[in-house]
Motif scaffolding. Structure first.
Motif, PDB file in Angstrom:
ATOM      1  N   THR A   1       0.815  -1.219   0.000  1.00 42.66           N
ATOM      2  CA  THR A   1       0.000   0.000   0.000  1.00 42.66           C
ATOM      3  C   THR A   1       0.849   1.270   0.000  1.00 42.66           C
ATOM      4  N   GLY A   2       2.079   1.176   0.497  1.00 44.54           N
ATOM      5  CA  GLY A   2       2.927   2.351   0.630  1.00 44.54           C
ATOM      6  C   GLY A   2       2.788   3.034   1.975  1.00 44.54           C
ATOM      7  N   PHE A   3       2.035   2.422   2.898  1.00 39.60           N
ATOM      8  CA  PHE A   3       1.853   2.957   4.239  1.00 39.60           C
ATOM      9  C   PHE A   3       1.430   1.809   5.155  1.00 39.60           C
ATOM     10  N   LYS A   4       1.451   2.068   6.446  1.00 40.32           N
ATOM     11  CA  LYS A   4       1.012   1.071   7.419  1.00 40.32           C
ATOM     12  C   LYS A   4      -0.505   1.155   7.552  1.00 40.32           C
ATOM     13  N   PRO A   5      -1.246   0.135   7.099  1.00 39.38           N
ATOM     14  CA  PRO A   5      -2.708   0.224   7.117  1.00 39.38           C
ATOM     15  C   PRO A   5      -3.271   0.263   8.534  1.00 39.38           C
ATOM     16  N   LYS A   6      -4.332   1.041   8.673  1.00 39.46           N
ATOM     17  CA  LYS A   6      -5.076   1.108   9.930  1.00 39.46           C
ATOM     18  C   LYS A   6      -6.557   0.788   9.724  1.00 39.46           C
ATOM     19  N   PHE A   7      -6.952   0.598   8.482  1.00 38.98           N
ATOM     20  CA  PHE A   7      -8.336   0.276   8.127  1.00 38.98           C
ATOM     21  C   PHE A   7      -8.298  -0.382   6.765  1.00 38.98           C
ATOM     22  N   ILE A   8      -8.872  -1.586   6.655  1.00 36.77           N
ATOM     23  CA  ILE A   8      -8.902  -2.300   5.385  1.00 36.77           C
ATOM     24  C   ILE A   8     -10.300  -2.868   5.190  1.00 36.77           C
ATOM     25  N   ILE A   9     -10.901  -2.551   4.066  1.00 38.81           N
ATOM     26  CA  ILE A   9     -12.176  -3.143   3.685  1.00 38.81           C
ATOM     27  C   ILE A   9     -11.982  -3.776   2.320  1.00 38.81           C
ATOM     28  N   GLY A  10     -12.529  -4.988   2.137  1.00 36.28           N
ATOM     29  CA  GLY A  10     -12.293  -5.668   0.876  1.00 36.28           C
ATOM     30  C   GLY A  10     -13.303  -6.752   0.591  1.00 36.28           C
ATOM     31  N   LYS A  11     -13.149  -7.347  -0.594  1.00 33.55           N
ATOM     32  CA  LYS A  11     -14.099  -8.361  -1.038  1.00 33.55           C
ATOM     33  C   LYS A  11     -13.493  -9.210  -2.153  1.00 33.55           C
ATOM     34  N   GLU A  12     -13.853 -10.477  -2.183  1.00 32.57           N
ATOM     35  CA  GLU A  12     -13.532 -11.340  -3.314  1.00 32.57           C
ATOM     36  C   GLU A  12     -14.308 -10.834  -4.520  1.00 32.57           C
ATOM     37  N   ALA A  13     -13.640 -10.694  -5.651  1.00 37.06           N
ATOM     38  CA  ALA A  13     -14.272 -10.022  -6.782  1.00 37.06           C
ATOM     39  C   ALA A  13     -14.149 -10.773  -8.094  1.00 37.06           C
ATOM     40  N   SER A  14     -13.659 -12.005  -8.078  1.00 32.02           N
ATOM     41  CA  SER A  14     -13.446 -12.717  -9.325  1.00 32.02           C
ATOM     42  C   SER A  14     -14.579 -13.663  -9.680  1.00 32.02           C
ATOM     43  N   ALA A  15     -15.424 -14.027  -8.716  1.00 33.73           N
ATOM     44  CA  ALA A  15     -16.522 -14.954  -8.971  1.00 33.73           C
ATOM     45  C   ALA A  15     -17.820 -14.185  -9.194  1.00 33.73           C
ATOM     46  N   SER A  16     -18.692 -14.720 -10.037  1.00 33.26           N
ATOM     47  CA  SER A  16     -19.950 -14.048 -10.323  1.00 33.26           C
ATOM     48  C   SER A  16     -20.879 -14.036  -9.121  1.00 33.26           C
TER      49      SER A  16
ATOM     50  N   GLY B   1     -19.806 -14.022  -5.657  1.00 30.38           N
ATOM     51  CA  GLY B   1     -18.690 -14.011  -4.724  1.00 30.38           C
ATOM     52  C   GLY B   1     -19.072 -14.065  -3.268  1.00 30.38           C
ATOM     53  N   TYR B   2     -18.103 -13.781  -2.422  1.00 28.95           N
ATOM     54  CA  TYR B   2     -18.255 -13.896  -0.986  1.00 28.95           C
ATOM     55  C   TYR B   2     -18.486 -12.520  -0.361  1.00 28.95           C
ATOM     56  N   HIS B   3     -18.886 -12.526   0.899  1.00 23.77           N
ATOM     57  CA  HIS B   3     -19.206 -11.280   1.575  1.00 23.77           C
ATOM     58  C   HIS B   3     -17.964 -10.420   1.811  1.00 23.77           C
ATOM     59  N   TRP B   4     -18.224  -9.159   2.116  1.00 26.12           N
ATOM     60  CA  TRP B   4     -17.164  -8.205   2.418  1.00 26.12           C
ATOM     61  C   TRP B   4     -16.514  -8.528   3.760  1.00 26.12           C
ATOM     62  N   HIS B   5     -15.284  -8.040   3.922  1.00 24.06           N
ATOM     63  CA  HIS B   5     -14.612  -8.143   5.209  1.00 24.06           C
ATOM     64  C   HIS B   5     -13.994  -6.788   5.556  1.00 24.06           C
ATOM     65  N   LEU B   6     -13.862  -6.525   6.844  1.00 18.72           N
ATOM     66  CA  LEU B   6     -13.315  -5.262   7.341  1.00 18.72           C
ATOM     67  C   LEU B   6     -12.386  -5.570   8.504  1.00 18.72           C
ATOM     68  N   PHE B   7     -11.162  -5.060   8.418  1.00 13.01           N
ATOM     69  CA  PHE B   7     -10.151  -5.287   9.445  1.00 13.01           C
ATOM     70  C   PHE B   7      -9.575  -3.962   9.935  1.00 13.01           C
ATOM     71  N   VAL B   8      -9.337  -3.857  11.219  1.00 15.20           N
ATOM     72  CA  VAL B   8      -8.533  -2.795  11.814  1.00 15.20           C
ATOM     73  C   VAL B   8      -7.663  -3.449  12.881  1.00 15.20           C
ATOM     74  N   PRO B   9      -6.483  -2.911  13.164  1.00 12.65           N
ATOM     75  CA  PRO B   9      -5.615  -3.553  14.157  1.00 12.65           C
ATOM     76  C   PRO B   9      -6.178  -3.538  15.575  1.00 12.65           C
ATOM     77  N   GLU B  10      -7.181  -2.687  15.827  1.00 10.77           N
ATOM     78  CA  GLU B  10      -7.785  -2.643  17.164  1.00 10.77           C
ATOM     79  C   GLU B  10      -8.657  -3.864  17.454  1.00 10.77           C
ATOM     80  N   LEU B  11      -9.053  -4.613  16.420  1.00  8.28           N
ATOM     81  CA  LEU B  11      -9.900  -5.782  16.606  1.00  8.28           C
ATOM     82  C   LEU B  11      -9.083  -7.052  16.462  1.00  8.28           C
ATOM     83  N   THR B  12      -9.486  -8.094  17.186  1.00  8.38           N
ATOM     84  CA  THR B  12      -8.798  -9.373  17.083  1.00  8.38           C
ATOM     85  C   THR B  12      -9.301 -10.197  15.911  1.00  8.38           C
ATOM     86  N   GLY B  13     -10.483  -9.887  15.413  1.00 10.04           N
ATOM     87  CA  GLY B  13     -11.063 -10.631  14.299  1.00 10.04           C
ATOM     88  C   GLY B  13     -11.450  -9.704  13.176  1.00 10.04           C
TER      89      GLY B  13
END
Length: 354
Positions: free
Chosen positions: A259-274, A276-288
């Motif tokens: 990314t060019g920086f230390k991430p503190k918030f990441i939201i994403g999704k699988e995007a190759s299947a018609s 696909g799967y649900h979104w996910h959201l990560f921050v270092p403050e959470l364990t999951g």
């Protein structure tokens, strides 16, 4: 290492966690600025996500995991107001489980734009825009026309991702999807929050040649997102070197995403299947992880990101279709902190951790 003009990312974005105490109302502090968008979630229970912004105003709830129209003073609790150092939550007619139950834990992601915003006539449709060009984030609110048109976004550069949905209804339909554009997927693709859909845009959602420019977002005639006389909200995000980035990565064991920086918030999704799967959201403050497209509690069964590096993030060896699997493509948007500021000067001391 990418240089950045943002020496302290927490002046523009901040995650806070808190334990509910049942008081009503309750003001949460520690954000460090007045947020223009608060994305809040009960980590302990299956109450939906709350998205509240300063243009629509306090007490107005949208949920990334649902398609219902905006709800005023939601029965299980809501965000009432935005303050100089955080926000105030209040109970609804059915309690406060969504925002401040005494036995639950919560998280809130706070983004700074420019308060309630102002009139913007850069596009063919006059919009209310609350923009923070320095951080590449703006909120756009407009009344639909059900015709091709454009709305200004106030960022000064082309957004790399935007999220939009209609939030009022005149009897046309009491539901509306969240439609999401990510430049890395191409102009003719869209994603949704409320479902696992990866879709193909036929041009009715946004222009498939030029979805956005440095001044406007070119919207289509689709009544689900641009219904005549009804209100639509857009959250727009631009890449800012050393602070924010939208992109893609290919899954695999020990995948590293630069990314060019230390991430503190990441939201994403699988995007190759018609389908696909649900979104996910990560921050270092959470364990999951949280799932923006689901109202479920925080998943703590496995921490997927094993390294929050100074220039990106790395997945572990365990593969999963949701966020990191061989042969699949994923999109993401990340916010964080570069270690190096303008003119190769290290960022403000302590700023890398807020």
């Amino acid at each position: 290492m990418a240089y950045t003009t943002i020496n302290k990312f927490t002046e523009h974005f901040k995650t806070i966690t808190y334990s509910g105490n049942g008081s009503n109302p309750r003001t949460l502090t520690g954000v460090g600025f007045e947020p223009s968008l608060v994305w809040q979630k009960n980590r302990t229970d299956g109450n939906g996500h709350t998205l509240a912004d300063a243009i629509r105003g306090g007490g107005k709830t949208l949920s990334s995991d649902g398609t219902a129209m905006q709800i005023t003073d939601k029965a299980d609790g809501h965000i009432d107001a935005f303050t100089s150092d955080g926000f105030t939550v209040g109970a609804g007619s059915g309690g406060d489980a969504r925002v401040n139950d005494g036995s639950h834990n919560y998280v809130a992601f706070n983004f700074k734009a420019n308060g309630a915003g102002s009139s913007n006539t850069d596009g063919t449709i006059t919009a209310t825009v609350s923009a923070n060009p320095s951080a590449g984030f703006s909120i756009i609110d407009f009344t639909g026309t059900e015709a091709n048109g454009s709305v200004g976004h106030g960022l000064g550069v082309e957004p790399s991702m935007f999220i939009m949905r209609r939030y009022t209804d005149d009897g046309y339909s009491s539901t509306s999807a969240w439609y999401i554009y990510n430049k890395s997927l191409g102009a003719n693709k869209y994603l949704e929050f409320g479902t696992a859909i990866n879709g193909t845009n036929d041009g009715s959602l946004w222009n498939t040649t030029t979805p956005a420019t440095s001044s406007v977002i070119n919207i289509g005639f689709n009544a689900n997102s641009n219904h005549s006389g009804q209100k639509t909200i857009i959250y727009a995000f631009a890449d800012i070197q050393g602070y924010s980035k939208a992109g893609t990565y290919n899954g695999g064991t020990n995948t590293f995403v630069y990314t060019g920086f230390k991430p503190k918030f990441i939201i994403g999704k699988e995007a190759s299947a018609s389908n696909g799967y649900h979104w996910h959201l990560f921050v270092p403050e959470l364990t999951g992880r949280l799932e923006p497209s689901n109202a479920v509690a925080e998943y703590t069964d496995y921490p997927r990101i094993v390294d929050w590096n100074s220039n990106g993030f790395r997945w572990g060896t365990s593969l999963n279709n949701w966020d990191n699997s061989d042969g699949r493509t994923y999109i993401y948007y990340a916010v964080g902190q570069s270690m190096v500021g303008t003119n190769n000067v290290p960022c403000t001391a302590g700023s890398t951790d807020g």
